[in-house]
Design an enzyme around this catalytic site. Structure first.
Site, PDB file in Angstrom:
ATOM      1  N   ILE A  30     -45.455 -76.084   2.472  1.00 48.43           N
ATOM      2  CA  ILE A  30     -44.691 -75.747   1.253  1.00 48.43           C
ATOM      3  C   ILE A  30     -43.748 -76.875   0.837  1.00 48.43           C
ATOM      4  O   ILE A  30     -43.292 -76.895  -0.297  1.00 48.43           O
ATOM      5  CB  ILE A  30     -43.805 -74.469   1.383  1.00 48.43           C
ATOM      6  CG1 ILE A  30     -43.197 -74.306   2.738  1.00 48.43           C
ATOM      7  CG2 ILE A  30     -44.501 -73.246   0.881  1.00 48.43           C
ATOM      8  CD1 ILE A  30     -42.014 -73.360   2.715  1.00 48.43           C
ATOM      9  N   GLY A  92     -37.886 -82.403  16.268  1.00 48.25           N
ATOM     10  CA  GLY A  92     -37.751 -81.968  14.881  1.00 48.25           C
ATOM     11  C   GLY A  92     -38.556 -80.727  14.558  1.00 48.25           C
ATOM     12  O   GLY A  92     -38.855 -80.474  13.386  1.00 48.25           O
ATOM     13  N   HIS A  99     -48.440 -76.161  15.599  1.00 48.65           N
ATOM     14  CA  HIS A  99     -49.101 -76.632  14.383  1.00 48.65           C
ATOM     15  C   HIS A  99     -49.241 -78.144  14.423  1.00 48.65           C
ATOM     16  O   HIS A  99     -48.402 -78.845  14.980  1.00 48.65           O
ATOM     17  CB  HIS A  99     -48.330 -76.214  13.121  1.00 48.65           C
ATOM     18  CG  HIS A  99     -46.873 -76.557  13.140  1.00 48.65           C
ATOM     19  ND1 HIS A  99     -45.942 -75.835  13.850  1.00 48.65           N
ATOM     20  CD2 HIS A  99     -46.186 -77.561  12.544  1.00 48.65           C
ATOM     21  CE1 HIS A  99     -44.739 -76.359  13.680  1.00 48.65           C
ATOM     22  NE2 HIS A  99     -44.865 -77.414  12.903  1.00 48.65           N
TER      23      HIS A  99
HETATM   24  P1  AMP Z   1     -42.045 -78.533  12.018  1.00 47.99           P
HETATM   25  O1  AMP Z   1     -40.708 -78.922  11.435  1.00 47.99           O
HETATM   26  O2  AMP Z   1     -42.776 -79.645  12.693  1.00 47.99           O
HETATM   27  O3  AMP Z   1     -41.898 -77.310  12.887  1.00 47.99           O
HETATM   28  O4  AMP Z   1     -42.962 -78.163  10.791  1.00 47.99           O
HETATM   29  C1  AMP Z   1     -42.872 -76.928  10.132  1.00 47.99           C
HETATM   30  C2  AMP Z   1     -43.454 -77.125   8.763  1.00 47.99           C
HETATM   31  O5  AMP Z   1     -43.764 -75.856   8.236  1.00 47.99           O
HETATM   32  C3  AMP Z   1     -42.521 -77.795   7.759  1.00 47.99           C
HETATM   33  O6  AMP Z   1     -43.130 -78.977   7.248  1.00 47.99           O
HETATM   34  C4  AMP Z   1     -42.316 -76.733   6.675  1.00 47.99           C
HETATM   35  O7  AMP Z   1     -42.238 -77.277   5.382  1.00 47.99           O
HETATM   36  C5  AMP Z   1     -43.556 -75.881   6.854  1.00 47.99           C
HETATM   37  N1  AMP Z   1     -43.444 -74.495   6.446  1.00 47.99           N
HETATM   38  C6  AMP Z   1     -42.480 -73.598   6.776  1.00 47.99           C
HETATM   39  N2  AMP Z   1     -42.739 -72.401   6.243  1.00 47.99           N
HETATM   40  C7  AMP Z   1     -43.911 -72.527   5.565  1.00 47.99           C
HETATM   41  C8  AMP Z   1     -44.715 -71.635   4.791  1.00 47.99           C
HETATM   42  N3  AMP Z   1     -44.357 -70.360   4.596  1.00 47.99           N
HETATM   43  N4  AMP Z   1     -45.849 -72.111   4.232  1.00 47.99           N
HETATM   44  C9  AMP Z   1     -46.208 -73.399   4.401  1.00 47.99           C
HETATM   45  N5  AMP Z   1     -45.504 -74.289   5.125  1.00 47.99           N
HETATM   46  C10 AMP Z   1     -44.368 -73.865   5.695  1.00 47.99           C
END
Ligand code: AMP
Length: 113
Positions: A30, A92, A99
């Site tokens: 997002i 981070g 993921h």
């Molecule tokens: P991290 O900071 O490595 O844990 O990555 C988490 C990622 O998830 C970040 O890049 C957020 O922008 C993304 N994110 C969080 N919530 C959502 C969502 N509902 N849909 C898509 N991406 C998301």
């Protein structure tokens, strides 16, 4: 436990899904950090890379294979791309469901910030 990625897997939260199978789901981030920014996750809740072991390693391997497939699908194979998996505070990590970030469409820098 309220996990946003589990809710996406369950279909209870919206996501722009680009690929899914029995083990993994891929959807657009997002808050994209590159022209193409896709997250590939296992359906099973694994908190992060630190929670991988011999038993669930095949799931992580499949997630990486899906990232390659999605890279082809998104036209990133020729120019290349970056895969990132963050762990914990110093890494981070902000969502505690394993993921892989698939980032492409621009030249990445090294070292990462
Ligand atoms: P991290 O900071 O490595 O844990 O990555 C988490 C990622 O998830 C970040 O890049 C957020 O922008 C993304 N994110 C969080 N919530 C959502 C969502 N509902 N849909 C898509 N991406 C998301």
């Amino acid at each position: 436990m309220d996990c946003i990625f589990c809710r996406i897997v369950a279909g209870d939260a919206p996501a722009d899904i680009v690929y899914e199978d029995d083990i993994a789901v891929a959807f657009r981030d997002i808050k994209p950090a590159a022209p193409t920014h896709i997250l590939v996750i296992p359906r099973e809740h694994i908190a992060g890379p630190l929670d991988l072991d011999d038993e669930n390693a095949p799931i992580a391997g499949h997630v990486l294979a899906v990232a390659a497939q999605v890279a082809h699908q998104e036209g990133l194979a020729d120019d290349g791309y970056r895969l990132v998996t963050n762990q914990g505070r110093n890494g981070g990590q902000s969502v505690f469901h394993l993921h892989v970030h698939l980032l492409g469409g621009r030249r990445m820098t090294w070292p990462p910030g």
